[in-house]
Design an enzyme around this catalytic site. Structure first.
Site, PDB file in Angstrom:
ATOM      1  N   TYR A  26       0.834  -1.205   0.000  1.00 43.77           N
ATOM      2  CA  TYR A  26       0.000   0.000   0.000  1.00 43.77           C
ATOM      3  C   TYR A  26       0.867   1.252   0.000  1.00 43.77           C
ATOM      4  O   TYR A  26       0.599   2.208  -0.711  1.00 43.77           O
ATOM      5  CB  TYR A  26      -0.939   0.021   1.218  1.00 43.77           C
ATOM      6  CG  TYR A  26      -1.937   1.154   1.124  1.00 43.77           C
ATOM      7  CD1 TYR A  26      -3.181   0.950   0.507  1.00 43.77           C
ATOM      8  CD2 TYR A  26      -1.630   2.422   1.598  1.00 43.77           C
ATOM      9  CE1 TYR A  26      -4.076   1.994   0.376  1.00 43.77           C
ATOM     10  CE2 TYR A  26      -2.527   3.465   1.471  1.00 43.77           C
ATOM     11  CZ  TYR A  26      -3.747   3.252   0.869  1.00 43.77           C
ATOM     12  OH  TYR A  26      -4.640   4.275   0.724  1.00 43.77           O
ATOM     13  N   PHE A  41      -7.605  21.598 -24.540  1.00 42.18           N
ATOM     14  CA  PHE A  41      -7.897  20.168 -24.633  1.00 42.18           C
ATOM     15  C   PHE A  41      -9.123  19.913 -23.761  1.00 42.18           C
ATOM     16  O   PHE A  41      -9.302  20.553 -22.723  1.00 42.18           O
ATOM     17  CB  PHE A  41      -6.716  19.285 -24.219  1.00 42.18           C
ATOM     18  CG  PHE A  41      -7.080  17.840 -24.392  1.00 42.18           C
ATOM     19  CD1 PHE A  41      -7.211  17.306 -25.669  1.00 42.18           C
ATOM     20  CD2 PHE A  41      -7.404  17.036 -23.312  1.00 42.18           C
ATOM     21  CE1 PHE A  41      -7.643  16.000 -25.853  1.00 42.18           C
ATOM     22  CE2 PHE A  41      -7.829  15.727 -23.491  1.00 42.18           C
ATOM     23  CZ  PHE A  41      -7.944  15.208 -24.765  1.00 42.18           C
ATOM     24  N   THR A  42      -9.935  18.964 -24.167  1.00 44.57           N
ATOM     25  CA  THR A  42     -11.260  18.754 -23.561  1.00 44.57           C
ATOM     26  C   THR A  42     -11.215  18.641 -22.033  1.00 44.57           C
ATOM     27  O   THR A  42     -11.810  19.447 -21.331  1.00 44.57           O
ATOM     28  CB  THR A  42     -11.912  17.493 -24.160  1.00 44.57           C
ATOM     29  OG1 THR A  42     -10.989  16.396 -24.025  1.00 44.57           O
ATOM     30  CG2 THR A  42     -12.231  17.689 -25.635  1.00 44.57           C
ATOM     31  N   ASP A  73       1.550  20.342 -20.355  1.00 42.01           N
ATOM     32  CA  ASP A  73       0.854  19.085 -20.624  1.00 42.01           C
ATOM     33  C   ASP A  73       1.785  18.274 -21.514  1.00 42.01           C
ATOM     34  O   ASP A  73       1.894  18.506 -22.716  1.00 42.01           O
ATOM     35  CB  ASP A  73      -0.486  19.355 -21.316  1.00 42.01           C
ATOM     36  CG  ASP A  73      -1.240  18.056 -21.604  1.00 42.01           C
ATOM     37  OD1 ASP A  73      -0.599  16.988 -21.621  1.00 42.01           O
ATOM     38  OD2 ASP A  73      -2.463  18.115 -21.813  1.00 42.01           O
ATOM     39  N   LYS A 115      -0.174   7.724 -23.453  1.00 44.10           N
ATOM     40  CA  LYS A 115       0.232   8.059 -24.831  1.00 44.10           C
ATOM     41  C   LYS A 115       1.722   7.766 -25.003  1.00 44.10           C
ATOM     42  O   LYS A 115       2.117   6.619 -25.086  1.00 44.10           O
ATOM     43  CB  LYS A 115      -0.094   9.526 -25.129  1.00 44.10           C
ATOM     44  CG  LYS A 115      -1.582   9.795 -25.378  1.00 44.10           C
ATOM     45  CD  LYS A 115      -2.374   9.937 -24.117  1.00 44.10           C
ATOM     46  CE  LYS A 115      -3.726  10.562 -24.349  1.00 44.10           C
ATOM     47  NZ  LYS A 115      -4.540  10.564 -23.122  1.00 44.10           N
ATOM     48  N   ARG A 161     -13.221  15.360 -33.761  1.00 42.75           N
ATOM     49  CA  ARG A 161     -12.601  16.429 -32.992  1.00 42.75           C
ATOM     50  C   ARG A 161     -13.060  17.736 -33.639  1.00 42.75           C
ATOM     51  O   ARG A 161     -12.369  18.350 -34.421  1.00 42.75           O
ATOM     52  CB  ARG A 161     -11.074  16.335 -33.012  1.00 42.75           C
ATOM     53  CG  ARG A 161     -10.519  15.122 -32.267  1.00 42.75           C
ATOM     54  CD  ARG A 161     -10.223  15.326 -30.798  1.00 42.75           C
ATOM     55  NE  ARG A 161     -11.284  15.076 -29.862  1.00 42.75           N
ATOM     56  CZ  ARG A 161     -11.085  14.650 -28.612  1.00 42.75           C
ATOM     57  NH1 ARG A 161      -9.895  14.355 -28.174  1.00 42.75           N
ATOM     58  NH2 ARG A 161     -12.083  14.514 -27.787  1.00 42.75           N
ATOM     59  N   PHE A 169     -18.963  14.459 -26.136  1.00 42.60           N
ATOM     60  CA  PHE A 169     -18.562  13.595 -27.254  1.00 42.60           C
ATOM     61  C   PHE A 169     -18.473  12.128 -26.863  1.00 42.60           C
ATOM     62  O   PHE A 169     -18.651  11.250 -27.702  1.00 42.60           O
ATOM     63  CB  PHE A 169     -17.229  14.064 -27.852  1.00 42.60           C
ATOM     64  CG  PHE A 169     -16.095  14.132 -26.855  1.00 42.60           C
ATOM     65  CD1 PHE A 169     -15.951  15.244 -26.038  1.00 42.60           C
ATOM     66  CD2 PHE A 169     -15.193  13.090 -26.744  1.00 42.60           C
ATOM     67  CE1 PHE A 169     -14.906  15.315 -25.109  1.00 42.60           C
ATOM     68  CE2 PHE A 169     -14.149  13.149 -25.827  1.00 42.60           C
ATOM     69  CZ  PHE A 169     -14.008  14.266 -24.999  1.00 42.60           C
TER      70      PHE A 169
HETATM   71  N1  F0G Z   1      -3.946  16.074 -22.298  1.00 39.55           N
HETATM   72  C1  F0G Z   1      -3.894  15.689 -23.599  1.00 39.55           C
HETATM   73  C2  F0G Z   1      -3.152  16.508 -24.583  1.00 39.55           C
HETATM   74  C3  F0G Z   1      -4.573  14.534 -23.988  1.00 39.55           C
HETATM   75  O1  F0G Z   1      -4.524  14.154 -25.261  1.00 39.55           O
HETATM   76  C4  F0G Z   1      -5.282  13.791 -23.026  1.00 39.55           C
HETATM   77  C5  F0G Z   1      -6.044  12.608 -23.414  1.00 39.55           C
HETATM   78  C6  F0G Z   1      -5.301  14.228 -21.694  1.00 39.55           C
HETATM   79  C7  F0G Z   1      -4.606  15.381 -21.382  1.00 39.55           C
HETATM   80  C8  F0G Z   1      -6.058  13.516 -20.618  1.00 39.55           C
HETATM   81  O2  F0G Z   1      -5.421  12.355 -20.264  1.00 39.55           O
HETATM   82  O3  F0G Z   1      -7.047  10.565 -20.889  1.00 39.55           O
HETATM   83  O4  F0G Z   1      -5.129  10.095 -19.387  1.00 39.55           O
HETATM   84  O5  F0G Z   1      -7.033  11.429 -18.589  1.00 39.55           O
HETATM   85  N2  F0G Z   1      -6.337  12.365 -24.595  1.00 39.55           N
HETATM   86  C9  F0G Z   1      -6.998  11.204 -25.107  1.00 39.55           C
HETATM   87  C10 F0G Z   1      -7.229  11.360 -26.573  1.00 39.55           C
HETATM   88  C11 F0G Z   1      -8.190  10.756 -24.369  1.00 39.55           C
HETATM   89  O6  F0G Z   1      -7.863  10.464 -27.155  1.00 39.55           O
HETATM   90  O7  F0G Z   1      -6.767  12.331 -27.176  1.00 39.55           O
HETATM   91  P1  F0G Z   1      -6.211  11.046 -19.758  1.00 39.55           P
END
Ligand code: F0G
Length: 460
Positions: A75, A127-128, A218, A261, A385, A451
């Site tokens: 843990y 970014f979303t 990021d 990624k 996108r 989305f």
């Molecule tokens: N920042 C970027 C630039 C991303 O592309 C993503 C995720 C995140 C943050 C968030 O990270 O998914 O680990 O919580 N991108 C994915 C995509 C989901 O399909 O582009 P996460």
């Protein structure tokens, strides 16, 4: 014997394969309808080539799989945490590490700590999940990417760059005290995987230093960005990707990372910081939202796979083949005359849906429509996108982004060149019958990140 073209090739060979189902057109039609014309709602079993995302979909190496067996599932104080901490320090250059379950876990914690109500967070395109966490913490995101990034045809090599005049206008208008940090992504996802240049980053650093504003990075796809710097920026030809990654990070004060990624794992992320005070606060917060500070929502084995994956991700041979495959697909698409975002980015090919389907207005979701059509044609799954991903503003109005794109995201070390051919051919056959394609209407809209779960119907 002159003029032989020397191809890139993968610096690995295949040890195990995963069998895929090849579906019929009738099966795909049924599956797409059941999924409400949203590729996120398809079952992956019904997909042939899955280009929904490069997130968590990469193939781990035999070394990473061996690392899983070295998981220390204590843990507290797992040895895998200390290994990961060492690698993050060595490879990425950040001082303090907090693992999180994935990227957005780190975004949540960081936003809650640094953002106050009414703050402004400038960034090189939204970014979303990142923007949503900034907004939920009471901040407002402001786009300061250069104008070129919003133009799919513009071939500038570093469309991820910040427009310092845009930033300066924000600082003059709101005052630096209202800006807790500038949010900088490497390989800007929503712009088509476009890199930021080292020169721009250095200038940004100088500006932010003068105004005492932090830079938060990021770094989800930092190695891909570093590769473009090596290939295209003067003075970096002879530097290794690893050296360039380190230099990029040195101009920033902390980072959020989705290790799903670049770092070649199926799950995981982290928050990395250089400031002790911010780290201390984050370490308090991580136990509330993620888990103890030495695992942050991950198993020991996940941290081990990540530590090994980070090392592999910054090898020049790896990244050359990774981006080389993306460029191969992009060139194939261009040969068919398909409109794509140029220059070709690091993690996928982005079709310009406004150009592809000029007869479908943005209200009827051209990119979402195209995702459905490609799937129906071949079982290739892609992702919207555009206006669906952009969502709504705090006041309920739709964001209407200039870019209306369909993303063909390439998982790392997963598909072959023959798969790339099939993908390009499918896009080409949909392109041939583009005039007959009709748009969609949204029939179900979730409140956040719509989305992922929205549903659509075909227009008559
Ligand atoms: N920042 C970027 C630039 C991303 O592309 C993503 C995720 C995140 C943050 C968030 O990270 O998914 O680990 O919580 N991108 C994915 C995509 C989901 O399909 O582009 P996460």
């Amino acid at each position: 014997m002159k003029n032989i073209h020397h191809s890139w090739a993968e610096p690995y060979k295949i040890k195990m394969v995963e069998l895929l189902k090849i579906s019929t057109a009738t099966q795909r039609k049924k599956a797409m309808k059941e999924a409400g014309f949203n590729t996120f709602l398809l079952r992956s079993e019904d997909v042939y080539i899955d280009l929904l995302t490069d997130s968590g979909t990469s193939a781990m190496s035999d070394r990473q799989w061996a690392g899983l067996m070295m998981g220390d599932e204590a843990y507290a104080g797992s040895k895998n945490f200390y290994h990961l901490e060492k690698v993050v320090k060595e490879v990425y250059g950040y001082k303090y590490l907090l693992p999180t379950h994935q990227g957005r876990g780190a975004e949540n914690i960081l936003s809650r700590i640094l953002i106050k109500k009414g703050d402004i967070i400038p960034g090189n395109m939204y970014f979303t999940t990142t923007r949503l966490h900034q907004e939920l913490a009471g901040g407002k995101f402001e786009d300061i990417i250069i104008d070129e990034a919003h133009d799919p045809e513009n071939e500038f090599a570093f469309k991820g760059n910040v427009d310092l005049d845009k930033l300066d206008r924000l600082v003059k208008k709101h005052g630096a005290a209202k800006i807790p940090y500038v949010s900088i992504a490497t390989s800007v996802n929503m712009a088509g995987g476009q890199p930021i240049s080292m020169k721009n980053l250095k200038e940004l650093r100088a500006y932010c230093k003068k105004h005492k504003i932090r830079i938060i990075h990021d770094m989800t796809r930092v190695a891909e960005n570093a590769y473009f710097i090596q290939q295209k920026e003067k003075g970096y030809e002879k530097k290794s990707v690893k050296e360039i990654v380190n230099e990029i990070n040195s101009y920033t004060d902390g980072a959020t990372m989705s290790a799903k990624k670049d770092a070649l794992v199926n799950i995981g992320g982290f928050l990395a910081l250089n400031e002790w005070d911010v780290f201390e606060e984050a370490r308090n917060m991580v136990v509330v939202y993620e888990g103890l500070h030495t695992y942050g929502g991950l198993a020991g084995r996940d941290m081990e796979a990540m530590a090994i994956g980070i090392g592999e991700s910054v090898c020049d041979d790896h990244i050359r083949a990774r981006v080389g495959q993306v460029i191969y697909l992009g060139n194939k698409m261009m040969e068919y005359g398909i409109p794509i975002v140029k220059p070709i980015g690091g993690h996928g090919i982005f079709l310009d849906a406004k150009k592809f389907l000029p007869h479908i207005p943005q209200e009827n979701y051209p990119a979402q429509t195209l995702a459905a059509e490609i799937y129906l044609d071949s079982g290739v799954r892609t992702m919207e996108r555009g206006v669906v991903s952009a969502g709504r503003k705090a006041n309920g109005e739709n964001y209407y982004p200039k870019l209306e794109l369909l993303r063909f995201t390439i998982p790392r070390r997963v598909y072959t060149q023959a798969h790339m051919d099939v993908i390009a051919e499918s896009a080409a056959s949909v392109f041939e019958r583009r005039n007959k394609i009709k748009g969609l209407k949204m029939v179900y809209e979730p409140r956040y990140l719509r989305f992922f779960q929205a549903r659509f119907e075909k227009l008559n």
